[in-house]
Design a protein around this motif. Sequence first.
Motif, PDB file in Angstrom:
ATOM      1  N   VAL A 121       0.859  -1.180   0.000  1.00 50.40           N
ATOM      2  CA  VAL A 121       0.000   0.000   0.000  1.00 50.40           C
ATOM      3  C   VAL A 121       0.894   1.228   0.000  1.00 50.40           C
ATOM      4  O   VAL A 121       1.745   1.392   0.885  1.00 50.40           O
ATOM      5  CB  VAL A 121      -0.920   0.021   1.238  1.00 50.40           C
ATOM      6  CG1 VAL A 121      -1.809   1.262   1.215  1.00 50.40           C
ATOM      7  CG2 VAL A 121      -1.765  -1.244   1.301  1.00 50.40           C
ATOM      8  N   LEU A 122       0.708   2.108  -0.973  1.00 51.34           N
ATOM      9  CA  LEU A 122       1.474   3.344  -1.057  1.00 51.34           C
ATOM     10  C   LEU A 122       0.726   4.413  -0.265  1.00 51.34           C
ATOM     11  O   LEU A 122      -0.392   4.783  -0.603  1.00 51.34           O
ATOM     12  CB  LEU A 122       1.648   3.775  -2.513  1.00 51.34           C
ATOM     13  CG  LEU A 122       2.329   2.742  -3.426  1.00 51.34           C
ATOM     14  CD1 LEU A 122       2.447   3.289  -4.842  1.00 51.34           C
ATOM     15  CD2 LEU A 122       3.705   2.358  -2.893  1.00 51.34           C
ATOM     16  N   ALA A 123       1.362   4.892   0.809  1.00 48.58           N
ATOM     17  CA  ALA A 123       0.669   5.778   1.744  1.00 48.58           C
ATOM     18  C   ALA A 123       1.437   7.084   1.918  1.00 48.58           C
ATOM     19  O   ALA A 123       2.562   7.240   1.456  1.00 48.58           O
ATOM     20  CB  ALA A 123       0.497   5.076   3.091  1.00 48.58           C
ATOM     21  N   GLY A 124       0.813   8.018   2.609  1.00 46.75           N
ATOM     22  CA  GLY A 124       1.429   9.309   2.854  1.00 46.75           C
ATOM     23  C   GLY A 124       1.395  10.175   1.617  1.00 46.75           C
ATOM     24  O   GLY A 124       0.371  10.288   0.934  1.00 46.75           O
ATOM     25  N   ALA A 125       2.523  10.782   1.279  1.00 45.19           N
ATOM     26  CA  ALA A 125       2.587  11.749   0.183  1.00 45.19           C
ATOM     27  C   ALA A 125       2.399  11.120  -1.186  1.00 45.19           C
ATOM     28  O   ALA A 125       2.214  11.838  -2.174  1.00 45.19           O
ATOM     29  CB  ALA A 125       3.911  12.506   0.236  1.00 45.19           C
ATOM     30  N   PHE A 126       2.440   9.797  -1.288  1.00 45.56           N
ATOM     31  CA  PHE A 126       2.139   9.148  -2.560  1.00 45.56           C
ATOM     32  C   PHE A 126       0.699   9.431  -2.985  1.00 45.56           C
ATOM     33  O   PHE A 126       0.358   9.355  -4.168  1.00 45.56           O
ATOM     34  CB  PHE A 126       2.307   7.627  -2.460  1.00 45.56           C
ATOM     35  CG  PHE A 126       3.725   7.153  -2.431  1.00 45.56           C
ATOM     36  CD1 PHE A 126       4.561   7.309  -3.530  1.00 45.56           C
ATOM     37  CD2 PHE A 126       4.239   6.528  -1.302  1.00 45.56           C
ATOM     38  CE1 PHE A 126       5.867   6.859  -3.500  1.00 45.56           C
ATOM     39  CE2 PHE A 126       5.543   6.071  -1.264  1.00 45.56           C
ATOM     40  CZ  PHE A 126       6.367   6.235  -2.364  1.00 45.56           C
ATOM     41  N   GLY A 127      -0.168   9.724  -2.008  1.00 50.26           N
ATOM     42  CA  GLY A 127      -1.602   9.769  -2.262  1.00 50.26           C
ATOM     43  C   GLY A 127      -2.026  10.680  -3.391  1.00 50.26           C
ATOM     44  O   GLY A 127      -2.876  10.317  -4.212  1.00 50.26           O
ATOM     45  N   GLN A 128      -1.467  11.867  -3.482  1.00 52.99           N
ATOM     46  CA  GLN A 128      -1.875  12.819  -4.506  1.00 52.99           C
ATOM     47  C   GLN A 128      -1.513  12.328  -5.900  1.00 52.99           C
ATOM     48  O   GLN A 128      -2.131  12.730  -6.893  1.00 52.99           O
ATOM     49  CB  GLN A 128      -1.214  14.179  -4.236  1.00 52.99           C
ATOM     50  CG  GLN A 128      -1.712  15.301  -5.122  1.00 52.99           C
ATOM     51  CD  GLN A 128      -1.110  16.632  -4.738  1.00 52.99           C
ATOM     52  OE1 GLN A 128      -0.558  16.789  -3.642  1.00 52.99           O
ATOM     53  NE2 GLN A 128      -1.192  17.611  -5.631  1.00 52.99           N
ATOM     54  N   TYR A 129      -0.525  11.457  -5.986  1.00 54.41           N
ATOM     55  CA  TYR A 129      -0.066  10.926  -7.275  1.00 54.41           C
ATOM     56  C   TYR A 129      -0.100   9.403  -7.245  1.00 54.41           C
ATOM     57  O   TYR A 129       0.806   8.729  -7.722  1.00 54.41           O
ATOM     58  CB  TYR A 129       1.349  11.437  -7.567  1.00 54.41           C
ATOM     59  CG  TYR A 129       1.421  12.933  -7.675  1.00 54.41           C
ATOM     60  CD1 TYR A 129       1.095  13.588  -8.865  1.00 54.41           C
ATOM     61  CD2 TYR A 129       1.767  13.707  -6.568  1.00 54.41           C
ATOM     62  CE1 TYR A 129       1.135  14.968  -8.959  1.00 54.41           C
ATOM     63  CE2 TYR A 129       1.819  15.097  -6.658  1.00 54.41           C
ATOM     64  CZ  TYR A 129       1.490  15.719  -7.847  1.00 54.41           C
ATOM     65  OH  TYR A 129       1.527  17.097  -7.938  1.00 54.41           O
TER      66      TYR A 129
END
Length: 403
Positions: free
Chosen positions: A344-352
């Motif tokens: 799961v890509l979490a944190g600041a990855f979310g916007q992209y």
Amino acid sequence: MSVSDIPRTATTRDVTEINRTAILDLLRAAGPISRREIRERTGLGSATVERLTQALIEEGQIEIAGLDRSSPGRPSSLLRYVSTGRAILAIDVTEANARGRIVDLAGTVLHEQYLPFRFDGSDPGAARLDGLLELVDTLVSGGQGGSGGHGGSGGGTPVIGIGIALPGITDDGHVTKASELEWRDVPVADILHERTGLPVLAENDANATVYGEYLHGAARGEESAIALVLGTGIGAGIASEGRIHRGFRSAAGEVGYLLTSTASFSRYFTDHGDTENAIAAELAAWVDRGGPHVDRRIGPAFRRMMTAVEEGDVVAGQARDEFFDLIGLVCAAISVVIAPSVIVLAGAFGQYSALSVDQLSRRLIGRIPSPPRLVASSLGFDAAITGISALAIERARGATYLV
């Protein structure tokens, strides 16, 4: 055979706690139900169910919720789990602020509050601890400020425990190292317990994130999962078969310390690891240097770099490719060792998130056996606070399982 090899025998107290947990779990999932149904569904004897349910009623953990008239004869009482009379305080600490939630034992959010840290030229590590204590005082005392005292309530609901998620290596309530907070050897759980008189659970924020996603988010139903969190730095939380894997001294998941090449052996790494240093170097041009202190967080710099890419900046495009190469190496390393079913890509990855999933998937396919499924966090910036809430609720319930 050594003493450590001899299987531990459950005591009478262990059995009682396990049976209490079985009843509470059943009532949380299926209540209200009768004692007869509790006996049928748990396999516990009549005397055991009668004794334990009466004790749980007296403690306020369950209550009578009417009568069961479905069977012939004298109606029996229906019992249900009480989740609304008690609460926990969940806190997510970052480099810049602390965020607190009062949550009842069913997970319902009763109140939330942010507190930005006030640095004012003081020692940054001390300022963060002072800010954390101020937020705890305010929320434990019911939002009225004050010293907090022993015990307390949030909005009229008694707070019976505290859970705190922190960006750093946190072992048994002790922050051994949190470079982002400028903390080293800080017994944060003991400090908060002394302040409030409440039991305190301190956990690494990536561990809290993966647990939140495992229970309520993008990793729900997965056998094993990793949350790769891009924030102040980069870290990974690991969950398998319903449990967090913390490793020796709770240092599992410190992927920022992965070595990038044999050239890494010519250096030593203390505050930040080789991979985290390399990522920070790629993002250095997009660090915010305009505030009262330089914002060296990887997450915000990543977002500014991606904005530059969207605007056609060629240098930013090259940095993006190098950035995802480094993140791809991290994903490959943890995948071949842990073999998670999902990352799961979490944190600041979310916007992209869609772009990040695509970039990393293309780097893994054909290069490692059984690449995991890559997905975006579904909880976003609520992931860590959701996970620490769940962990603190479990501890507050005193759940004991036979393992």
